[in-house]
Design a protein around this motif. Structure first.
Motif, PDB file in Angstrom:
ATOM      1  N   ASP A   1       0.858  -1.186   0.000  1.00 35.78           N
ATOM      2  CA  ASP A   1       0.000   0.000   0.000  1.00 35.78           C
ATOM      3  C   ASP A   1       0.897   1.240   0.000  1.00 35.78           C
ATOM      4  N   TYR A   2       0.322   2.359  -0.431  1.00 37.27           N
ATOM      5  CA  TYR A   2       1.092   3.596  -0.574  1.00 37.27           C
ATOM      6  C   TYR A   2       0.420   4.697   0.223  1.00 37.27           C
ATOM      7  N   ASP A   3       1.206   5.362   1.054  1.00 39.19           N
ATOM      8  CA  ASP A   3       0.708   6.483   1.846  1.00 39.19           C
ATOM      9  C   ASP A   3       1.168   7.783   1.188  1.00 39.19           C
ATOM     10  N   ARG A   4       0.210   8.573   0.692  1.00 35.65           N
ATOM     11  CA  ARG A   4       0.558   9.781  -0.053  1.00 35.65           C
ATOM     12  C   ARG A   4       1.142  10.869   0.841  1.00 35.65           C
ATOM     13  N   VAL A   5       0.793  10.860   2.114  1.00 31.61           N
ATOM     14  CA  VAL A   5       1.300  11.898   3.016  1.00 31.61           C
ATOM     15  C   VAL A   5       2.796  11.696   3.266  1.00 31.61           C
ATOM     16  N   SER A   6       3.169  10.477   3.667  1.00 30.76           N
ATOM     17  CA  SER A   6       4.584  10.204   3.956  1.00 30.76           C
ATOM     18  C   SER A   6       5.357   9.749   2.727  1.00 30.76           C
ATOM     19  N   ARG A   7       4.612   9.452   1.644  1.00 34.64           N
ATOM     20  CA  ARG A   7       5.208   8.955   0.399  1.00 34.64           C
ATOM     21  C   ARG A   7       6.024   7.679   0.641  1.00 34.64           C
ATOM     22  N   THR A   8       5.433   6.787   1.406  1.00 27.71           N
ATOM     23  CA  THR A   8       6.105   5.521   1.710  1.00 27.71           C
ATOM     24  C   THR A   8       5.221   4.342   1.319  1.00 27.71           C
ATOM     25  N   TYR A   9       5.890   3.216   1.109  1.00 28.73           N
ATOM     26  CA  TYR A   9       5.226   1.956   0.765  1.00 28.73           C
ATOM     27  C   TYR A   9       5.324   1.000   1.945  1.00 28.73           C
ATOM     28  N   MET A  10       4.324   0.116   2.034  1.00 29.19           N
ATOM     29  CA  MET A  10       4.268  -0.835   3.144  1.00 29.19           C
ATOM     30  C   MET A  10       3.626  -2.131   2.637  1.00 29.19           C
ATOM     31  N   PRO A  11       4.181  -3.303   2.989  1.00 24.83           N
ATOM     32  CA  PRO A  11       3.536  -4.563   2.587  1.00 24.83           C
ATOM     33  C   PRO A  11       2.145  -4.690   3.209  1.00 24.83           C
ATOM     34  N   THR A  12       1.245  -5.308   2.482  1.00 28.21           N
ATOM     35  CA  THR A  12      -0.093  -5.571   2.998  1.00 28.21           C
ATOM     36  C   THR A  12      -0.148  -6.981   3.585  1.00 28.21           C
ATOM     37  N   MET A  13      -1.263  -7.311   4.200  1.00 29.06           N
ATOM     38  CA  MET A  13      -1.432  -8.649   4.756  1.00 29.06           C
ATOM     39  C   MET A  13      -1.481  -9.710   3.664  1.00 29.06           C
ATOM     40  N   ARG A  14      -1.676  -9.285   2.424  1.00 24.60           N
ATOM     41  CA  ARG A  14      -1.645 -10.260   1.329  1.00 24.60           C
ATOM     42  C   ARG A  14      -0.255 -10.886   1.222  1.00 24.60           C
ATOM     43  N   VAL A  15       0.780 -10.082   1.454  1.00 28.65           N
ATOM     44  CA  VAL A  15       2.143 -10.617   1.464  1.00 28.65           C
ATOM     45  C   VAL A  15       2.310 -11.585   2.630  1.00 28.65           C
ATOM     46  N   ALA A  16       1.851 -11.168   3.805  1.00 33.66           N
ATOM     47  CA  ALA A  16       2.015 -12.003   4.999  1.00 33.66           C
ATOM     48  C   ALA A  16       1.287 -13.334   4.861  1.00 33.66           C
ATOM     49  N   SER A  17       0.142 -13.332   4.169  1.00 30.21           N
ATOM     50  CA  SER A  17      -0.663 -14.553   4.083  1.00 30.21           C
ATOM     51  C   SER A  17      -0.131 -15.551   3.065  1.00 30.21           C
ATOM     52  N   LEU A  18       0.765 -15.102   2.174  1.00 32.37           N
ATOM     53  CA  LEU A  18       1.248 -15.994   1.121  1.00 32.37           C
ATOM     54  C   LEU A  18       1.890 -17.263   1.678  1.00 32.37           C
ATOM     55  N   GLY A  19       2.639 -17.114   2.758  1.00 31.21           N
ATOM     56  CA  GLY A  19       3.384 -18.269   3.271  1.00 31.21           C
ATOM     57  C   GLY A  19       2.794 -18.902   4.507  1.00 31.21           C
ATOM     58  N   ASN A  20       1.552 -18.554   4.845  1.00 26.61           N
ATOM     59  CA  ASN A  20       0.968 -19.091   6.081  1.00 26.61           C
ATOM     60  C   ASN A  20       0.960 -20.613   6.118  1.00 26.61           C
ATOM     61  N   TRP A  21       0.703 -21.230   4.975  1.00 27.42           N
ATOM     62  CA  TRP A  21       0.569 -22.686   4.931  1.00 27.42           C
ATOM     63  C   TRP A  21       1.922 -23.398   4.970  1.00 27.42           C
ATOM     64  N   VAL A  22       3.008 -22.662   4.669  1.00 26.83           N
ATOM     65  CA  VAL A  22       4.318 -23.302   4.545  1.00 26.83           C
ATOM     66  C   VAL A  22       4.793 -23.851   5.890  1.00 26.83           C
ATOM     67  N   HIS A  23       4.503 -23.123   6.974  1.00 28.03           N
ATOM     68  CA  HIS A  23       4.969 -23.563   8.289  1.00 28.03           C
ATOM     69  C   HIS A  23       4.451 -24.958   8.613  1.00 28.03           C
ATOM     70  N   SER A  24       3.148 -25.182   8.416  1.00 29.67           N
ATOM     71  CA  SER A  24       2.599 -26.505   8.718  1.00 29.67           C
ATOM     72  C   SER A  24       3.088 -27.547   7.719  1.00 29.67           C
ATOM     73  N   ALA A  25       3.349 -27.120   6.466  1.00 25.90           N
ATOM     74  CA  ALA A  25       3.866 -28.059   5.470  1.00 25.90           C
ATOM     75  C   ALA A  25       5.257 -28.547   5.850  1.00 25.90           C
ATOM     76  N   LEU A  26       6.075 -27.652   6.398  1.00 28.16           N
ATOM     77  CA  LEU A  26       7.437 -28.022   6.784  1.00 28.16           C
ATOM     78  C   LEU A  26       7.480 -28.739   8.125  1.00 28.16           C
ATOM     79  N   PHE A  27       6.700 -28.249   9.085  1.00 28.72           N
ATOM     80  CA  PHE A  27       6.851 -28.710  10.460  1.00 28.72           C
ATOM     81  C   PHE A  27       5.709 -29.587  10.951  1.00 28.72           C
TER      82      PHE A  27
END
Length: 245
Positions: free
Chosen positions: A56-82
């Motif tokens: 996501d992009y914040d126009r005031v600070s002109r900065t970018y930040m990952p969304t929860m979509r990035v965080a959710s990509l690997g949620n299943w990997v932990h249980s797959a490995l462990f």
């Protein structure tokens, strides 16, 4: 012969890894300065990731930040490995008992890749970052994994590894490699020394269960002298822990 990644795909992951390093919102100029991208290319790529919902992009600070979509990509990997956590519990127990670096590695075509690790609690001069790959024929853990294959398959794999290796000094001799692989087959473990770098060693065993068809191994890594001193204890902990999986 070395396969190089497509520049755009490489940059996407470098951007995400930059967020992992800083753990805060980042401005366009930071990506240009840290990663060395042209400003126009970095801007276009960041805007594309925003459009796809990964930043996501914040126009005031002109900065970018990952969304929860990035965080959710690997949620299943932990249980797959462990699984239910047994593998992670084994790794934590090894770490507490010996204090050395503990890795979980998987075969990835012609490579061994370290997919998880618990860092050493003792002094050490080298690192094994998560995601690091090593040619399967040049790694003690790789020798274990090759031991599951026939000698004919190993011959073909070594030919492919050597074809990709540009430095003649790093190419592997099958006559030298096969005795190490056969030793691992007999013993059920591998003790390797000075393969990653001089003075570094590892003790490793395969996990009994394939996950999604992949072969995994747990390794204990540290200075050769320290591993030699507690080798029998490490092997006993590996055997008993893996037997309970």
């Amino acid at each position: 012969m070395i396969n190089t990644p497509i520049k755009t795909s490489q940059r996407v992951f470098e951007i995400l890894e930059a967020f992992e390093d800083t753990q805060r919102p980042m401005a366009l100029k930071e990506f240009v300065d840290v990663l060395g991208y042209p400003a126009s290319s970095a801007s276009a790529l960041l805007k594309s990731l925003v459009a796809l919902g990964y930043l996501d992009y914040d126009r005031v600070s002109r900065t970018y930040m990952p969304t929860m979509r990035v965080a959710s990509l690997g949620n299943w990997v932990h249980s797959a490995l462990f699984g239910e956590g047994e593998v992670l519990t084994l790794m934590q127990g090894l770490s507490e008992a010996c204090g050395e670096t503990i890795t979980l590695a998987v075969q990835s075509d012609l490579f061994v890749q370290y997919v998880y690790l618990i860092p050493s609690r003792l002094p050490i001069w080298y690192s094994i970052p998560i995601g690091m790959t090593r040619p399967i024929a040049q790694s003690g853990i790789g020798w274990l994994m090759l031991g599951l294959r026939s000698d004919e398959d190993i011959d073909l794999i070594v030919r492919r590894v050597n074809f990709r290796e540009q430095l003649a000094s790093k190419r592997v001799s099958l006559d030298t490699l096969l005795p190490e692989i056969q030793k691992g087959r007999r013993n059920g473990f591998i003790i390797s020394q000075h393969t990653l770098e001089h003075g570094a060693g590892s003790i490793a065993m395969l996990l009994p269960e394939k996950r999604f068809g992949r072969v995994f191994a747990i390794g204990v890594h540290g200075p050769v002298e320290r591993l030699d001193a507690k080798c029998e204890d490490i092997l006993e902990q590996l055997r008993s822990g893996i037997a309970m999986l």
